[in-house]
Each structure stands twice: as C-alpha cells, then as structure tokens.
Write a protein that holds these residues in place. Structure first.
Motif, PDB file in Angstrom:
ATOM      1  N   CYS A   6       0.848  -1.191   0.000  1.00 35.83           N
ATOM      2  CA  CYS A   6       0.000   0.000   0.000  1.00 35.83           C
ATOM      3  C   CYS A   6       0.884   1.242   0.000  1.00 35.83           C
ATOM      4  O   CYS A   6       1.704   1.426   0.904  1.00 35.83           O
ATOM      5  CB  CYS A   6      -0.909   0.010   1.224  1.00 35.83           C
ATOM      6  SG  CYS A   6      -2.052  -1.396   1.302  1.00 35.83           S
ATOM      7  N   LEU A   7       0.711   2.083  -1.013  1.00 35.36           N
ATOM      8  CA  LEU A   7       1.498   3.301  -1.114  1.00 35.36           C
ATOM      9  C   LEU A   7       1.053   4.331  -0.096  1.00 35.36           C
ATOM     10  O   LEU A   7       1.853   5.099   0.427  1.00 35.36           O
ATOM     11  CB  LEU A   7       1.376   3.872  -2.529  1.00 35.36           C
ATOM     12  CG  LEU A   7       2.055   5.213  -2.798  1.00 35.36           C
ATOM     13  CD1 LEU A   7       3.571   5.053  -2.760  1.00 35.36           C
ATOM     14  CD2 LEU A   7       1.621   5.777  -4.146  1.00 35.36           C
TER      15      LEU A   7
ATOM     16  N   VAL B 113      -7.270   2.686   6.969  1.00 32.12           N
ATOM     17  CA  VAL B 113      -7.777   2.446   5.622  1.00 32.12           C
ATOM     18  C   VAL B 113      -6.639   2.717   4.654  1.00 32.12           C
ATOM     19  O   VAL B 113      -5.864   3.658   4.825  1.00 32.12           O
ATOM     20  CB  VAL B 113      -9.008   3.336   5.320  1.00 32.12           C
ATOM     21  CG1 VAL B 113      -8.663   4.811   5.437  1.00 32.12           C
ATOM     22  CG2 VAL B 113      -9.584   3.029   3.951  1.00 32.12           C
ATOM     23  N   ALA B 114      -6.487   1.861   3.643  1.00 33.10           N
ATOM     24  CA  ALA B 114      -5.359   1.969   2.722  1.00 33.10           C
ATOM     25  C   ALA B 114      -5.792   1.563   1.321  1.00 33.10           C
ATOM     26  O   ALA B 114      -6.803   0.872   1.133  1.00 33.10           O
ATOM     27  CB  ALA B 114      -4.207   1.076   3.185  1.00 33.10           C
ATOM     28  N   GLY B 115      -5.006   1.993   0.335  1.00 35.05           N
ATOM     29  CA  GLY B 115      -5.253   1.613  -1.048  1.00 35.05           C
ATOM     30  C   GLY B 115      -4.090   0.791  -1.567  1.00 35.05           C
ATOM     31  O   GLY B 115      -2.928   1.111  -1.312  1.00 35.05           O
TER      32      GLY B 115
ATOM     33  N   ILE C  54     -12.954  -2.965  -0.655  1.00 34.68           N
ATOM     34  CA  ILE C  54     -13.813  -2.298  -1.621  1.00 34.68           C
ATOM     35  C   ILE C  54     -13.076  -2.320  -2.958  1.00 34.68           C
ATOM     36  O   ILE C  54     -12.012  -1.714  -3.082  1.00 34.68           O
ATOM     37  CB  ILE C  54     -14.115  -0.849  -1.202  1.00 34.68           C
ATOM     38  CG1 ILE C  54     -14.820  -0.829   0.154  1.00 34.68           C
ATOM     39  CG2 ILE C  54     -14.935  -0.133  -2.265  1.00 34.68           C
ATOM     40  CD1 ILE C  54     -15.022   0.566   0.720  1.00 34.68           C
ATOM     41  N   PRO C  55     -13.574  -3.040  -3.964  1.00 32.05           N
ATOM     42  CA  PRO C  55     -12.849  -3.162  -5.233  1.00 32.05           C
ATOM     43  C   PRO C  55     -12.620  -1.801  -5.903  1.00 32.05           C
ATOM     44  O   PRO C  55     -13.499  -0.933  -5.891  1.00 32.05           O
ATOM     45  CB  PRO C  55     -13.763  -4.043  -6.081  1.00 32.05           C
ATOM     46  CG  PRO C  55     -14.632  -4.762  -5.096  1.00 32.05           C
ATOM     47  CD  PRO C  55     -14.830  -3.813  -3.966  1.00 32.05           C
ATOM     48  N   LEU C  56     -11.423  -1.635  -6.473  1.00 27.89           N
ATOM     49  CA  LEU C  56     -11.075  -0.439  -7.230  1.00 27.89           C
ATOM     50  C   LEU C  56     -10.631  -0.856  -8.630  1.00 27.89           C
ATOM     51  O   LEU C  56     -10.033  -1.915  -8.805  1.00 27.89           O
ATOM     52  CB  LEU C  56      -9.942   0.339  -6.554  1.00 27.89           C
ATOM     53  CG  LEU C  56     -10.194   0.911  -5.162  1.00 27.89           C
ATOM     54  CD1 LEU C  56      -8.920   1.597  -4.654  1.00 27.89           C
ATOM     55  CD2 LEU C  56     -11.355   1.897  -5.168  1.00 27.89           C
ATOM     56  N   ASN C  57     -10.889  -0.011  -9.589  1.00 23.49           N
ATOM     57  CA  ASN C  57     -10.477  -0.295 -10.963  1.00 23.49           C
ATOM     58  C   ASN C  57      -9.117   0.292 -11.300  1.00 23.49           C
ATOM     59  O   ASN C  57      -8.672   0.207 -12.445  1.00 23.49           O
ATOM     60  CB  ASN C  57     -11.521   0.255 -11.940  1.00 23.49           C
ATOM     61  CG  ASN C  57     -12.813  -0.537 -11.903  1.00 23.49           C
ATOM     62  OD1 ASN C  57     -12.792  -1.753 -11.710  1.00 23.49           O
ATOM     63  ND2 ASN C  57     -13.934   0.150 -12.064  1.00 23.49           N
ATOM     64  N   SER C  58      -8.456   0.888 -10.300  1.00 22.10           N
ATOM     65  CA  SER C  58      -7.172   1.521 -10.551  1.00 22.10           C
ATOM     66  C   SER C  58      -6.358   1.547  -9.259  1.00 22.10           C
ATOM     67  O   SER C  58      -6.895   1.402  -8.162  1.00 22.10           O
ATOM     68  CB  SER C  58      -7.381   2.951 -11.071  1.00 22.10           C
ATOM     69  OG  SER C  58      -6.157   3.569 -11.377  1.00 22.10           O
ATOM     70  N   THR C  59      -5.054   1.737  -9.407  1.00 21.54           N
ATOM     71  CA  THR C  59      -4.165   1.853  -8.248  1.00 21.54           C
ATOM     72  C   THR C  59      -4.499   3.102  -7.441  1.00 21.54           C
ATOM     73  O   THR C  59      -4.808   4.152  -8.007  1.00 21.54           O
ATOM     74  CB  THR C  59      -2.702   1.930  -8.731  1.00 21.54           C
ATOM     75  OG1 THR C  59      -2.355   0.681  -9.319  1.00 21.54           O
ATOM     76  CG2 THR C  59      -1.758   2.219  -7.574  1.00 21.54           C
ATOM     77  N   ALA C  60      -4.415   2.997  -6.125  1.00 25.61           N
ATOM     78  CA  ALA C  60      -4.651   4.143  -5.241  1.00 25.61           C
ATOM     79  C   ALA C  60      -3.331   4.874  -5.000  1.00 25.61           C
ATOM     80  O   ALA C  60      -2.381   4.296  -4.482  1.00 25.61           O
ATOM     81  CB  ALA C  60      -5.246   3.670  -3.922  1.00 25.61           C
ATOM     82  N   ASN C  61      -3.271   6.152  -5.394  1.00 23.74           N
ATOM     83  CA  ASN C  61      -2.066   6.956  -5.182  1.00 23.74           C
ATOM     84  C   ASN C  61      -2.021   7.591  -3.797  1.00 23.74           C
ATOM     85  O   ASN C  61      -0.952   7.703  -3.195  1.00 23.74           O
ATOM     86  CB  ASN C  61      -1.976   8.066  -6.231  1.00 23.74           C
ATOM     87  CG  ASN C  61      -1.683   7.544  -7.615  1.00 23.74           C
ATOM     88  OD1 ASN C  61      -1.266   6.395  -7.777  1.00 23.74           O
ATOM     89  ND2 ASN C  61      -1.914   8.367  -8.625  1.00 23.74           N
TER      90      ASN C  61
ATOM     91  N   GLY D 134       5.069   0.304   3.818  1.00 21.54           N
ATOM     92  CA  GLY D 134       6.136   0.076   2.856  1.00 21.54           C
ATOM     93  C   GLY D 134       5.867  -1.254   2.198  1.00 21.54           C
ATOM     94  O   GLY D 134       4.790  -1.486   1.661  1.00 21.54           O
ATOM     95  N   GLU D 135       6.830  -2.147   2.285  1.00 20.52           N
ATOM     96  CA  GLU D 135       6.580  -3.509   1.794  1.00 20.52           C
ATOM     97  C   GLU D 135       5.487  -4.171   2.620  1.00 20.52           C
ATOM     98  O   GLU D 135       4.717  -5.005   2.135  1.00 20.52           O
ATOM     99  CB  GLU D 135       7.869  -4.324   1.856  1.00 20.52           C
ATOM    100  CG  GLU D 135       7.768  -5.673   1.195  1.00 20.52           C
ATOM    101  CD  GLU D 135       9.093  -6.403   1.190  1.00 20.52           C
ATOM    102  OE1 GLU D 135       9.653  -6.609   0.101  1.00 20.52           O
ATOM    103  OE2 GLU D 135       9.575  -6.749   2.294  1.00 20.52           O
ATOM    104  N   GLU D 136       5.398  -3.792   3.895  1.00 25.84           N
ATOM    105  CA  GLU D 136       4.328  -4.219   4.797  1.00 25.84           C
ATOM    106  C   GLU D 136       4.070  -3.099   5.780  1.00 25.84           C
ATOM    107  O   GLU D 136       4.751  -2.072   5.764  1.00 25.84           O
ATOM    108  CB  GLU D 136       4.718  -5.517   5.526  1.00 25.84           C
ATOM    109  CG  GLU D 136       5.980  -5.408   6.341  1.00 25.84           C
ATOM    110  CD  GLU D 136       6.402  -6.738   6.933  1.00 25.84           C
ATOM    111  OE1 GLU D 136       5.652  -7.715   6.808  1.00 25.84           O
ATOM    112  OE2 GLU D 136       7.481  -6.794   7.536  1.00 25.84           O
TER     113      GLU D 136
END
Length: 498
Positions: free
Chosen positions: A114-115, A138-140, A191-198, A487-489
């Motif tokens: 998660c960025l 909450v994360a993307g 919650i499904p997303l159609n794109s990466t969360a920035n 980060g990685e986690e």
C-alpha cells in the motif's frame, strides 16, 4: 534501533541510515579518588615491565585482539549494534530490530503493498495506554498486475498489538494487562477499485445529538486513472464489531466520483475545520480543485482550479487554524500558500524551498506557524511561516529554514509532526528508514565532545527504524507515541524514546 545479524540467504542493499547510539558513559576527567594501592606492585619489579606487559597484566597484542572483538555496548560475541556514521553492513548481513528499544513492535502484511493509508479515529478513547492495543486504518493497494478489480480500498482493524516482553507500562493500569500471549491480528474489508490508489485520506463527522461520538467516516482516494473516489466506510468499520455482518455491493459503491482532473495526482486533504467535508485535490498538471459537500450530502466540485505551480502538485494541506487557507508543495521546488476566497485563484505566497521536488509537507497542529517539508534530495526542513512575506518580484523568494537536516541520502517520502508535541517530527525516506527527531535538543560544549566521534549524525536524531520501501507514516492520534508506517508491509511501533 537495529542489530547486525548475518543472513546467508539475503544480501542487503546499501543502507544510508542507522541508529544514533545513546551517549556512552565515559569519564575522561582525572581520577579524583586519592591514593590507592598499586595492585601490580608485588607482581612486577619495575615500571618498564608493567608498560611492556600491558595495564591489565596481559600482552598488548592479546588485549587489543579482545577489544577488537568487543561490541560497542561492552559485550563480546553475538550481534553488534549498528551505529550511524561508524558501522557498515558487510555482504550477507541484514538489520534486525533491537527489542529493548521498543515499547511495541509489530509487522502486518497485506495481499499487495500500500502506497498510502490513513488512520481512522475510533470510539475506544483518547490517550490510551492499555495493551493489547487496537487501531483502525484504511489503505489503497498497488497490485503488480494492474488488472481491473485486483486493486482495492482496504478497511482494516489491527488488534492484539501487545507491548514488548518485559516492557513495563507507563500507567498503573498497564500492570494488570495480560497481553504476553497476544498475537497481532489484521482483519479487513475490501472495496474493489479499478485503478491503483495513489493517496487516501479520511474525514469523520460527529453526531449532532452527541458531538463526542463519531457518526460517519468517509474517504477520498486519488487513483492512477485521475478519478477521485469518495466512499462511506462507516458500515465497513462497524462490521468488525458485529460478527456476521455482510457488506452489500451498494455499500461498496462510491458516494461520488470527481472527474475534474485530466492527469493523475498524489495530493489531497480534507479540511479539519469544515464538519460536512471540504476537499482539495491536486494533480500532475499543477492544478488544484476544491470539492465541497452540500447540506443534502452531495459533492460539488468548483470547476475553476487554483493554478500557478510549474510542476506537479505533490502535497496539499489545509491550515489547522484558518478555514480558508491551505498550502501546497510541488515538484517545481516551491511551497505556496493560498486563500480559497481569492477570485484570482492565485497563491498569496510563493517560496522556493528546494532545488529539487518537494514531495511532502506537514503543518504543525500545535504551533500553526510551523511547517515541515521533505524533498527529493533527502533534505527535510522546518519553516516559520511568520517570516514569509509576499514578494513584488515575479521570482519566488528563497526563505531561510529555522532547521534543516541533510541526513537521509534518498528522497523524503513522508513527514509528520507529533500530534501533541511540537518538537517531535517523524520522517520516512527512500533509504528504508523511518527516523524520529526532537527539535528541542541542543548539546552543550561537553556533550558535543562526547558525540564528536559519530559523524554526520545530528544530535536531534532520536531513533531510526528500519522499514523496507518506506512510503508513508502517521502518528496515531489516540495512542500517544504510536506510529504506523507503510512500505513492503505495515509496521506498527512505539519506541522507548517517545
């Protein structure tokens, strides 16, 4: 804090950060104990023999070999403490945390890295110190495949966050906590997303009947597709405490989708002073839009952008004390201060704070004229906004920071003031570290001598935490001293120094 350990299967990359050691208790003053009996008086016939053999009765070569094998803490054998400016990792070595320097330390993994993430305030109380701890986030995600549906908005509950073995609680209530066998638990609703969360940020409103109770939690997510999605995650949070609750497809749909941007972006922030919800979003074209929630619950985006940045908008933050003021940081090296009431939609102040991209920014909630920034060259700085004045010149002014640290050798990826202590700042960087700083530290002449051997380590550096691919961090607003970093986690920790 970290210890060096050998790892035959993993070869660490170059590490440009480490730990600042505690000051060593060394007394260089002459012994003031008066006369004492010479323990070598009967063993050696002359002073020359004592010097030749060594001060401890062993040959110098033998003593020096033992000293070379001794760790910096005076012990022999086992892993040695990694000291910034003195120690380098050998091939095949990696860093392991020193558990004695943490009050709490847990790592939790998600299906995809998660960025960005945000911490959700809860109803469990403020200033809590009871373990095992519980928190909500909450994360993307950033799925490698980038396929539609692979990415998700993850609403998470971290529980079973126990303190370190042997760590004594600060309050008497901690003494009765039975958390020694608690294991950390990560529960999530996707919650499904159609794109990466920035980038993702939350906004919470309170009940009109009971202002002390949180009633609604909404999120804004900037996506790689340039759309900004607003979701109500209130039912997802409630489902953690109500077993068997099912989230419907309708509850996973966004409340609103903002399509004002023509390029993707990374900057967004909810105003902390507008209960209904007022959102700013910035994109890679340098444009900033404002979206306001109406009394009826809908969202309206002003089509007139705030513009002036010559590069992408990397960060936006509303003023914590003025309802109409916000600041923005950009890849053009400037920070600009804006007033949303301006009809020109131009910045009121423009300051050149770096010759490289300004990636991140944090406005102090305790001392609201202080602003921290982090740039691509690894420098992070603190600015006094009272010193910033409008300039009649078309070229932006170059102010002088009240503090600047060129410690990290990779880009700064996150910076945040402590929520209740205006001298403590947390910083994440591309050198796989999260650092804690105390701006109130000033060494006197004697202390400066003691730390002179540790090169390139500012005395304000309190702590270094290893976080692979460190991207974003946040202090928990209700658990004093607790930090969450992604980060990685995910890493959830609290040090003994804060």
């Amino acid at each position: 804090m970290s210890k060096r350990t050998a790892d035959e299967d993993a070869v660490a990359g170059p590490l440009k950060g480490g730990d600042r050691p505690d000051a060593m208790d060394i007394d260089e003053k002459p012994n003031d104990m008066g006369d004492f009996e010479d323990e070598f008086e009967d063993e050696f016939e002359s002073e020359d023999e004592v010097l030749e053999t060594g001060v401890d009765g062993r040959p110098d070569a033998e003593r020096e070999a033992d000293e070379a094998a001794m760790n910096v803490d005076g012990t022999t054998g086992g892993p040695a403490t990694f000291i910034v400016g003195r120690t380098k990792l050998d091939p095949g070595q990696t860093l392991a945390p020193d558990p004695t320097t943490y009050r709490m330390l847990h790592n939790l993994s998600t299906p995809w890295p998660c960025l960005s993430f945000d911490i959700v305030r809860d109803s469990l109380g403020d200033n809590r110190s009871v373990y095992p701890a519980t928190m909500y986030t909450v994360a993307g995600t950033q799925a490698d495949s980038r396929k539609a549906g692979d990415n998700a908005l993850m609403v998470m509950k971290f529980s079973g966050l126990s303190k370190m073995d042997g760590e004594e609680g600060e309050d008497s209530e901690d003494e009765d906590d039975d958390d020694e066998d608690a294991d950390p638990i990560l529960e999530s609703k996707s919650i499904p997303l159609n794109s990466t969360a920035n980038r993702i940020r939350t906004h919470q409103s309170r009940s009109s009947q009971d202002p002390s109770r949180l009633s609604t939690t909404i999120t804004a997510t900037m996506t790689e597709s340039s759309a900004v999605l607003i979701h109500d995650i209130t039912p997802h949070l409630a489902s953690f405490d109500t077993p068997g609750t099912l989230i419907t497809a309708q509850q996973n749909k966004p409340l609103s989708t903002i399509r004002a941007h023509r390029s993707e972006g990374y900057a967004l922030d909810w105003s902390p002073l507008h209960p209904a919800g007022k959102l700013l979003t910035g994109d890679n074209d340098g444009l900033i839009y404002q979206t306001t929630r109406s009394d009826g619950g809908g969202f309206v985006t002003d089509t007139r952008p705030f513009q002036g940045h010559a590069g992408s908008v990397e960060e936006i933050q509303w003023s914590p004390s003025e309802t109409s003021v916000f600041a923005s940081a950009s890849s053009d090296g400037t920070i600009r201060v804006w007033d949303v009431r301006s009809k020109s939609r131009k910045a009121a102040l423009t300051m050149q704070v770096s010759n490289t991209d300004v990636n991140v920014m944090s406005w102090s909630k305790q001392t609201t004229h202080l602003l921290a920034s982090g740039a691509d060259d690894g420098v992070w700085a603190v600015w006094d906004l009272r010193q910033w004045k409008p300039s009649s010149s078309s070229a932006p002014d170059k102010p002088t920071p009240i503090a600047s640290f060129d410690y990290h050798k990779e880009q700064i990826t996150s910076v945040e003031w402590h929520p209740t202590d205006d001298s403590i700042v947390a910083v994440a960087a591309g050198d796989n570290t999260v650092t804690l700083w105390d701006l109130a530290v000033e060494l006197d002449d004697e202390e400066s001598k003691d730390t002179a051997g540790v090169q390139d380590v500012p005395p304000q550096l309190l702590f270094v935490h290893y976080q692979k691919l460190a991207k974003e961090l946040h202090w928990h607003p209700q658990i004093p001293g607790a930090l969450v970093a992604t980060g990685e986690e995910f890493s959830v920790f609290r040090t003994i120094s804060v």
